[in-house]
Scaffold this motif. Structure first.
Motif, PDB file in Angstrom:
ATOM      1  N   LYS A   1      56.367  67.009  14.054  1.00  0.00           N
ATOM      2  CA  LYS A   1      57.057  68.169  13.689  1.00  0.00           C
ATOM      3  C   LYS A   1      55.810  69.206  13.068  1.00  0.00           C
ATOM      4  O   LYS A   1      55.892  70.542  13.159  1.00  0.00           O
TER       5      LYS A   1
ATOM      6  N   VAL B   1      66.416  64.348  16.005  1.00  0.00           N
ATOM      7  CA  VAL B   1      64.748  64.440  15.309  1.00  0.00           C
ATOM      8  C   VAL B   1      65.067  63.051  14.779  1.00  0.00           C
ATOM      9  O   VAL B   1      66.462  62.262  14.704  1.00  0.00           O
TER      10      VAL B   1
ATOM     11  N   LYS C   1      58.840  64.264   9.555  1.00  0.00           N
ATOM     12  CA  LYS C   1      59.473  63.739  10.926  1.00  0.00           C
ATOM     13  C   LYS C   1      58.697  63.480  12.482  1.00  0.00           C
ATOM     14  O   LYS C   1      57.745  64.664  12.618  1.00  0.00           O
ATOM     15  N   HIS C   2      59.250  63.768  13.005  1.00  0.00           N
ATOM     16  CA  HIS C   2      59.071  63.876  14.239  1.00  0.00           C
ATOM     17  C   HIS C   2      59.951  64.066  14.900  1.00  0.00           C
ATOM     18  O   HIS C   2      61.863  63.740  15.680  1.00  0.00           O
ATOM     19  N   LEU C   3      59.886  65.091  16.590  1.00  0.00           N
ATOM     20  CA  LEU C   3      61.176  65.729  16.945  1.00  0.00           C
ATOM     21  C   LEU C   3      61.304  64.681  18.514  1.00  0.00           C
ATOM     22  O   LEU C   3      59.973  64.221  19.094  1.00  0.00           O
TER      23      LEU C   3
END
Lengths: 1051, 228
Positions: free
Chosen positions: A901, A875, A885-887
């Motif tokens: 996310k 993440v 956030k981005h996975l």
């Protein structure tokens, strides 16, 4: 490199979590929307919510601006040269990373490369028909042919055997059977003959029926059509088989028993002689086949070499008439005479590496020896029939940091004077690959970087004040020039040459590769620990190796030491600023968990080993980085040994004092996957009498979580990253309501499956397989949440961040991969909603929390289908934790996919309410979308992807992403776009020019207006003013004449 | 401002005041902006008087003094001409314009009421603009909201100045002032309400807790699977 054109999506204000939404410049549009709101509100909202999803995308010319990609192959196991033809000279190699690659012999570049995957280990490679690369892999069960020039696969054959055995591959050079040249493979206790043209089965000879024979060598005597297979049955009987090459018929079988047993491999000396060690490793057995009879002749090694002990090994280098023996004292060459006598020819040092024999033109054979000197290596080539003198001797300077030579492969070429020249491909201790020719290193490849174990990062040094004026002027000039070019490009005035120049400037920006700290924190050092025990520091700007060091602490003992973990040791921020940051490398000398460990502290700027603490007495099974620092900002570390004792580092009284002060609140836990137990421990404050030193502390077991072994098996655990920063504890949901996140660093995610389902997918039926996930507090052992997925199984990949965990598994009922999210909220704080109390500060939100207070928690979870199978999940992390956030999902195709996310939000519902829509919740879908533009690796593949590291930049919007496997890839991503900085291609020159033009315009108009004003003022009193009112006209009658007169005079 | 003309008979100077007493009333009102006295057009022509006897500039025979000394007769060196008394002038003036002054105070109070009601129009316009701006945060709505907040504020600051011209001991300015203030406060309230609809007022619990960092944890725990 063929970067694909990826369209940029229109820029919209992204999620509601982003702090300052960029002011929309579409005022008319917004007005329209405001007016049309009443009419088409749902439709517009739908449009907005769909367009709000930020995607990464870049233009074709942005590739390489902030990312770099490096291709490696790993430590070379086998190498086959292909230099006969006049075309490109190449060497085909197979490596320990299961890569087959064709390398350019001139420069070492990769022509083509295939990564076969972790469970498809390459056993042997060869070249057939001069155009196919033949590989035998997966314990000899897969035979493939690759086209030599371009690496396309030509054919593939699966070889089925009756039982597993070693894999042997023989590609006869000049053998023709019915216009075909067969490839002879021994694998699975069978000899297979495969057509090299199309991979067709010719015949198969099964040895399982012949008793449990283990074939060691396949020999094809030149000119005959018989294959000799030499093997051992039950390690006490030699067997030779003669098999017809056309049909696989068994012609002859001879055997002789040898009660002493054998050790290792049978080595062929010539067509009818073999040598082997007996089980005690003290007797050499020479096997001679004469007239179908096997004669065994035993020679004690101590008779040949005086004072040798038991650790004798026959080296596998095949030299005709000669074999080499490695003992504790060195390497001995032994010649086998025609009469079957063994003569010791020469003793050399133990570190000498010997190549295979290389057939030269006139039936001669040559081989190479590499000897290690101080800062140099000596390469000598000898002829087999004339061992006394070196045919060629070269001394090559060698970097200390490459260690010893591990392997050598030689190849010859014919010089203009018809003599033989040799080139040698050597594999070094740090897994690097070098080509030596004429006493020079022609090229090197740092292939140790293909096996990165652990990653740490370090800041760069602060820029020294006092840059020369000339430099500034130069850079200013360059800067201006660059921006003028960019301006031209923006205004579409640039010629194609200039466009190319602009692109070049952008890609080779000196700014990004400087060795100093930058304001945005984009420039950093990536410190990589490799399997070879070498530490590399890579610059994030361009990926170059800044320094590399072979850790001496891992080389001092005779045992096999390997690095296992890399930790930040010292990060000077406030104090100790004169010190450089440093990292701690923890290694283990030996293979078992109880082996002693080796510790080393390495300066992150220079790569020097500051402190070499290894090998230390205790073993290491856990390295825990404590959240305490001493006065010199060294991080306190606990190393847990196999006896569950905690060893404190640094070993200073100050550290011990700090630790003893805090030890009441320090706990540790262990996950015993095999036993299915989680155990929690507390550290005893004082070291007891039986602990070896005052920095060693006893621990006591506080709690255990035992999973029933008949129904659950631990397959994965994950915790939060220790350095993760969380900005807020509150989550604002629709209608300005607040949910309090349960944010604890002591939360552990555990996934278990039923033991039947722990195998690969398909090994269990849906009814048998149950996946259970737990959230466990590791201080108290309390299970915060438990969830069961019926009909699902692993492998589970998970990531835990803030108050949520996302995990990936296989859903057997749906036959699809699934991804689930659990978000955990603190119910004990939920009452904090009275605004007045919040304003005056009467709340318990900032008081320290203890796990023993057992806060009540609630969870929200949801599951989605996901198309890809996954290799790693990570993440993004940012400096303050504000940015959404981005996975980062490492897909099976070795790419890194960024998934917002918000797609894996447990609060998504099928029919979101108005408030949900305003919050930015997406309508529920059953599967997670894969947007092609959101691959952060764009057109690259990180072959053999093993891990994804994210490092926060100083700029809050940006996160640095480093993906490693066989390849390395680095880029930086901004999950909510770069809301806090101007884009890379912002045209400063245009801005400056505009400002300049405006300033000039201001001056010009000011001067003009002044002049006009003056003129007006001069004309005003004479003509207008005095005529203004009739009353003043009277005055004018009286005095205008003299005043005018006076004014004229005064002029 | 006395304009001094040279005496024909060389007897000295005599002010024009004696010629046209009404002139000074006219002159006391600012009919035109004064010219800036710059060096190039130094119209502060001061012809030195003979009486002063100092620095008589050669051929110059007369001077015009533009400095207005009329309000401070005591500083003047020149006595009023015979037959002209300053007091009588004022009395004369007031007696002449008493009626006129009554009309003026009426007019002033009327004007004051007008001024006091002026923010109402503003209010209506603001309301319309706010409605047009919508309830999403963007450049337009923020600009309008802040101007809606700023205008009443600056207007309230300058209450005294606005009603300055209508100040008169016969005019009661309190009521218009109060109305003016009330209307402006109304405008401000409208702005605050708009701010609230934009969601920029911290009236929810979320506004107060969203910046609170996570609470510190007392215990620390580390570990995991044994390293391989």
């Amino acid at each position: 490199m063929d970067p694909k054109v990826i369209p940029n999506t229109p820029k919209h204000a992204s999620s509601s979590q982003i702090p300052p939404p960029p002011f929309s410049l579409f005022i008319p549009t917004n007005n329209l929307i405001a007016m049309a709101m009443a009419i088409k509100l749902p439709l517009i909202l739908l449009f907005f919510s769909s367009s709000l999803i930020p995607t990464f995308s870049l233009f074709e010319d942005q590739v390489g601006l902030m990312d770099w990609h490096q291709r490696y192959i790993g430590k070379v196991k086998h190498a086959v040269f292909h230099t006969q033809k006049a075309g490109r000279k190449r060497v085909v190699v197979s490596t320990e990373e299961n890569v087959i690659a064709s390398l350019d012999l001139r420069r070492g570049e990769i022509f083509w490369r295939h990564v076969l995957g972790a469970n498809d280990v390459v056993d042997k490679i060869d070249i057939a028909l001069g155009k196919y690369v033949i590989t035998l892999s997966s314990e000899g069960s897969i035979l493939r042919a690759w086209n030599l020039p371009d690496g396309q696969m030509v054919w593939e054959s699966f070889l089925s055997g009756s039982k597993s055995s070693k894999a042997l591959l023989t590609v006869p050079a000049n053998l023709k059977v019915d216009l075909d040249s067969p490839i002879i493979v021994y694998s699975g206790a069978c000899i297979h003959a495969i057509s090299s043209i199309d991979g067709e089965y010719l015949w198969k000879k099964d040895f399982a029926s012949e008793g449990s024979v283990d074939v060691h060598q396949l020999i094809l005597p030149g000119g005959s059509d018989v294959v000799h297979a030499v093997g051992v049955t039950d390690s006490s009987q030699f067997d030779t088989y003669e098999i017809h090459i056309k049909n696989g018929g068994l012609l002859k079988h001879t055997s002789a028993s040898f009660p002493g047993g054998i050790y290792g491999e049978i080595l062929p000396i010539s067509g009818d002689r073999f040598v082997v060690l007996d089980a005690s490793r003290s007797v050499l057995v020479l096997i001679t086949i004469e007239n179908g009879q096997i004669h065994l002749e035993q020679t004690h090694i101590s008779d040949l070499i005086h004072g040798s002990s038991g650790n004798t090994v026959i080296l596998p280098s095949k030299l005709s008439g000669i074999f080499s023996l490695r003992t504790d004292n060195g390497i001995v060459f032994i010649k086998v005479t025609d009469e079957g006598k063994l003569n010791v020819m020469e003793k050399v040092d133990k570190t000498v590496v010997i190549s295979d024999a290389l057939p030269l033109s006139e039936g001669e054979q040559a081989f190479a020896l590499v000897q290690h000197g101080d800062g140099k290596i000596e390469l000598s080539v000898r002829l087999v029939h004339d061992m006394s003198s070196n045919h060629l001797k070269e001394t090559v300077k060698m970097d200390h940091e490459r260690g010893f030579v591990h392997k050598i492969f030689i190849n010859n070429y014919v010089r203009t004077d018809r003599s033989h020249g040799f080139r040698a491909l050597i594999v070094m201790e740090d897994h690097s690959l070098l080509l030596l020719q004429q006493g020079e290193i022609v090229w090197t490849r740092d292939d140790g970087l293909a096996s990165v174990i652990d990653v740490a990062t370090s800041e760069l040094p602060v820029e020294k004040i006092g840059v020369s004026v000339a430099k500034v002027e130069h850079s200013l000039f360059e800067w201006l020039k660059g921006h003028m070019l960019k301006l031209k490009g923006t205004l579409m005035l640039a010629t194609p040459d200039e466009v190319a120049a602009i692109q070049k400037i952008r890609l080779q920006s000196s700014e990004k590769s400087r060795m100093t700290r930058d304001h945005n924190g984009f420039r950093r050092l990536l410190i990589l620990l490799t399997r070879a025990g070498k530490l590399y520091a890579l610059h994030t700007g361009d990926g170059r190796v800044v320094w590399s060091t072979l850790l001496q602490s891992l080389r001092t003992t005779s045992q096999q030491c390997a690095g296992i973990k890399l930790h930040q040791w010292q990060v000077p921020h406030h104090h100790a600023l004169d010190n450089n940051p440093s990292v701690l490398v923890v290694g283990r000398c030996g293979l078992s968990l109880t082996s002693p460990s080796a510790l080393s502290i390495v300066d992150a700027y220079t790569g020097k080993e500051l402190q070499n603490m290894g090998p230390v007495q205790h073993s290491t099974v856990q390295v825990i980085s404590l959240p305490f620092r001493d006065s010199s900002e060294q991080q306190l570390h606990l190393l847990i040994d196999a006896d569950k004792r905690a060893h404190l580092y640094p070993t200073t009284p100050e550290a011990a004092h700090i630790f003893q002060r805090e030890s009441e609140n320090v706990y540790w836990y262990s996950v015993e996957s095999e036993a299915g137990i989680l155990r929690g421990y507390g550290v005893k404050k004082s070291h007891s009498s039986d602990t070896p030193s005052e920095y060693c502390f006893e621990t006591r077991n506080l709690w255990s979580v035992v999973f029933p072994s008949e129904s659950e098996k631990i397959i994965g655990t994950v915790t939060r990253k220790p350095n993760e920063v969380v900005h807020t504890q509150a989550k604002v949901i629709a209608d300005e309501d607040v949910m309090y996140k349960y944010i604890s660093k002591n939360m552990l995610f555990v996934a278990t499956v039923s033991p039947k389902a722990s195998g690969p997918i398909g090994s269990a039926t849906p009814d048998e397989s149950v996946l259970v996930v737990y959230l466990v507090d590791t201080v108290t052992g309390r299970i915060l949440h438990r969830m069961t997925h019926l009909g699902s199984q692993g492998p589970v990949h998970a990531v835990l961040s803030e108050n949520w965990v996302v995990y990936h598994y296989f859903n057997l009922r749906a036959h699809r991969y699934g991804m689930s999210i659990i978000e955990i909220y603190d119910q004990s704080r939920a009452e904090n909603k009275d605004i007045l109390k919040l304003i005056v500060g009467k709340h318990n939100l900032t008081t320290p929390v203890s796990s023993y207070s057992r806060p009540e928690v609630t969870t929200k979870s949801q599951s989605y289908f996901f198309t890809h199978s996954v290799k790693a999940i990570s993440v993004t992390s940012t400096a303050k934790g504000i940015t959404s956030k981005h996975l980062l999902i490492g897909t099976i195709g070795d790419q890194v996919l960024a998934l917002d996310k918000r797609f894996v939000d447990p609060r998504r519902s099928l029919n979101p309410t108005q408030a949900d829509k305003e919050e930015g919740l997406l309508p529920l879908t059953d599967a997670l979308p894969i947007i092609p533009q959101s691959y952060v690796t764009h057109s690259f593949k990180v072959e053999g992807l093993r891990g994804i590291e994210t490092v926060p930049a100083k700029l809050e919007s940006t996160s640095l992403v480093f993906a490693y496997g066989v390849d390395l890839f680095h880029t930086r991503i901004a999950p909510s776009r770069t809301y806090d900085s101007l884009t890379e291609d912002f045209n400063y020159a245009l801005l400056l020019l505009t400002i300049l033009a405006l300033v000039v315009a201001i001056f010009v108009t000011w001067v003009l207006s002044e002049r006009k004003d003056l003129q007006d003022k001069w004309s005003w009193p004479q003509t207008q003013l005095w005529l203004q009112s009739s009353s003043e006209q009277r005055l004018l009658n009286i005095c205008s004449t003299p005043v005018n007169m006076f004014v004229n005079q005064n002029r | 401002m006395p304009i001094i003309l040279p005496a024909k008979g060389g007897k000295g100077a005599e002010t024009v005041e004696s010629i046209h007493p009404w002139l000074f009333e006219v002159r006391s009102r600012p009919l035109r902006p004064r010219l800036p006295y710059r060096s190039s057009l130094s119209l502060s022509l001061q012809l030195l008087l003979m009486e002063k006897g100092k620095g008589v500039m050669g051929s110059r025979k007369w001077a015009v003094d533009f400095t207005d000394n009329s309000s401070t007769p005591s500083t003047r060196d020149i006595p009023d001409p015979p037959g002209f008394t300053r007091a009588s002038l004022d009395q004369d003036d007031s007696s002449l314009s008493r009626q006129k002054k009554d009309a003026e105070s009426n007019w002033k109070s009327q004007k004051a009421w007008e001024v006091a009601q002026a923010p109402f129009k503003n209010l209506m316009m603001m309301g319309f603009m706010m409605w047009m701006a919508g309830s999403t945060v963007h450049l337009f709505s923020i600009g309008i909201t802040f101007s809606a907040l700023w205008q009443p504020l600056s207007a309230l600051q300058g209450v005294g100045k606005v009603f300055e011209p209508y100040k008169d001991n016969k005019v009661d300015l309190l009521a218009p002032k109060l109305l003016y203030i009330a209307l402006n406060l109304g405008g401000m309230l409208l702005g605050v309400w708009k701010l609230n609809t934009l969601g920029l007022l911290p009236t929810h619990a979320s506004d107060w807790v969203s910046s609170l960092p996570p609470a510190h944890e007392v215990e620390f725990s580390g570990g995991g699977v044994a390293l391989h």
